[in-house]
Motif scaffolding. Structure first.
Motif, short mmCIF file in Angstrom:
data_model
loop_
_atom_site.label_atom_id
_atom_site.label_comp_id
_atom_site.label_asym_id
_atom_site.label_seq_id
_atom_site.Cartn_x
_atom_site.Cartn_y
_atom_site.Cartn_z
N GLY A 1 0.86 -1.19 0.00
CA GLY A 1 0.00 0.00 0.00
C GLY A 1 0.90 1.23 0.00
N ASP B 1 -7.87 -9.23 -2.62
CA ASP B 1 -6.77 -9.31 -1.66
C ASP B 1 -6.76 -10.62 -0.87
OD1 ASP B 1 -8.94 -8.62 -0.06
OD2 ASP B 1 -8.18 -6.60 0.41
N TYR C 1 -3.02 -11.42 3.85
CA TYR C 1 -1.79 -10.61 3.87
C TYR C 1 -0.88 -11.03 5.04
CZ TYR C 1 -3.03 -7.27 0.15
OH TYR C 1 -3.32 -6.68 -1.05
N LYS D 1 4.83 8.17 0.14
CA LYS D 1 5.03 8.87 1.41
C LYS D 1 6.19 8.29 2.23
CE LYS D 1 1.50 10.45 3.97
NZ LYS D 1 0.29 10.25 4.77
N GLU E 1 1.24 -1.38 -4.79
CA GLU E 1 0.12 -0.43 -4.66
C GLU E 1 -0.99 -0.80 -5.64
OE1 GLU E 1 -0.91 2.09 -2.70
OE2 GLU E 1 -2.54 2.26 -4.13
N ARG F 1 1.29 0.80 6.36
CA ARG F 1 0.87 1.99 7.09
C ARG F 1 -0.50 2.43 6.58
NH1 ARG F 1 1.05 7.50 6.78
NH2 ARG F 1 1.40 8.56 8.77
N SER F 2 -1.48 2.32 7.45
CA SER F 2 -2.86 2.68 7.10
C SER F 2 -3.36 1.89 5.89
CB SER F 2 -2.96 4.19 6.83
OG SER F 2 -4.31 4.58 6.76
#
Ligand code: SAM
Length: 258
Positions: free
Chosen positions: A61, A124, A156, A66, A85, A142-143
């Motif tokens: 992700g 997923d 995952y 970032k 992503e 992260r998030s």
């Protein structure tokens, strides 16, 4: 104060900050994009997670860079970064702008998400990441679990168990449901409320489940433990009105694979 605990690194290249209109990771300003990534990298990856410059990082992700951006000034030539992503525009932007960093790679996974990728062709809960077993020293989400349903998260976590080498660390953030957070959200304390129950998870929006998902903490821990990953460090964020100031409003764990 926690910013002082790790060595100062040079600023990442200005070209790695996307125009605000292209940022889709929830940052409302370019400063929030930059500061959020830098603070998480310093506090959670380097300080708490002991990420070393020569390690192999997988960022699941990866958004529009970032976390990749601050890592360009931390990872050395032996280290590497792979971002996966589901939003193609994010991958394409990073592919173009990180060309000068040969050890940074970005991969598109065409996974369905009503919120992020409604035309996605795979799911997923059945996705296998395109990497060999034990390929990574450090995995970041992260998030991301905050936008996934239970079966996807379970898959995952199995994949993280497959991909992480012994001693590898996983940094994961989310809205973790435990007696304290449930009491707070049910009393309307804090910024985030999850009014819709779906089994052990709770949703922000029933119509678009992936907009925001809170997961049962005990279940998550048990799933990680099955893969040999134990909790080494935990901070519990301000999303449910705890009145704490941390680099992330979400709960954040570092898990270590034995
Ligand atoms: C709130 S953004 C966070 C982006 C980045 N990790 C960060 O820290 O800024 C959530 C990201 O997770 C991605 N995402 C959502 N569902 C996913 C899934 N099933 N697998 C991988 N990534 C996913 C989204 O496309 C988006 O980039």
């Amino acid at each position: 104060m926690y910013f002082l605990k790790v060595a100062k690194h040079p600023d990442p290249d200005a070209s790695l900050t996307p125009p605000l209109k292209q940022i889709f990771d929830g940052s409302h300003t370019t400063e929030a994009f930059q500061n959020g990534g830098e603070a998480a990298t310093r506090e959670y990856l380097i300080h708490r997670g002991r990420l070393k410059p020569d390690e192999r990082v997988l960022d699941i992700g990866s958004g529009i860079g970032k976390i990749a951006r601050p890592l360009t000034v931390y990872l050395d030539a032996k280290g590497s970064y792979d971002g996966v992503e589901i939003v193609k525009d994010g991958v394409e932007w990073c592919d173009t702008h990180y060309e000068r960093f040969p050890n940074f790679r970005f991969h598109h996974a065409d996974i369905y998400s009503k919120h992020y990728n409604a035309s996605g062709t795979t799911h997923d809960h059945e996705y296998r990441f395109p990497f060999d077993d034990l390929s990574f020293d450090f995995i970041i989400l992260r998030s991301v679990f905050t936008h996934m349903l239970k079966e996807g998260v379970e898959n995952y976590i199995r994949e993280i168990g497959r991909l992480l080498c012994k001693g590898g660390r996983c940094f994961v953030t989310g809205f973790f449901l435990n007696p304290d957070s449930i009491r707070r959200t049910e009393n309307g304390v804090g910024e985030w409320v999850f009014p819709h129950r779906r089994g052990s998870i709770r949703l922000l929006d029933d119509a678009v489940p992936e907009r925001g998902v809170a997961h049962d903490e005990a279940h998550l821990r048990a799933q990680f433990a099955e893969q040999g990953l134990d909790l080494a460090d935990a901070t519990y964020g301000d999303w449910c009105g705890r009145g704490v100031t941390l680099p992330t409003i979400q709960d954040a764990w570092i898990l270590v694979k034995s």
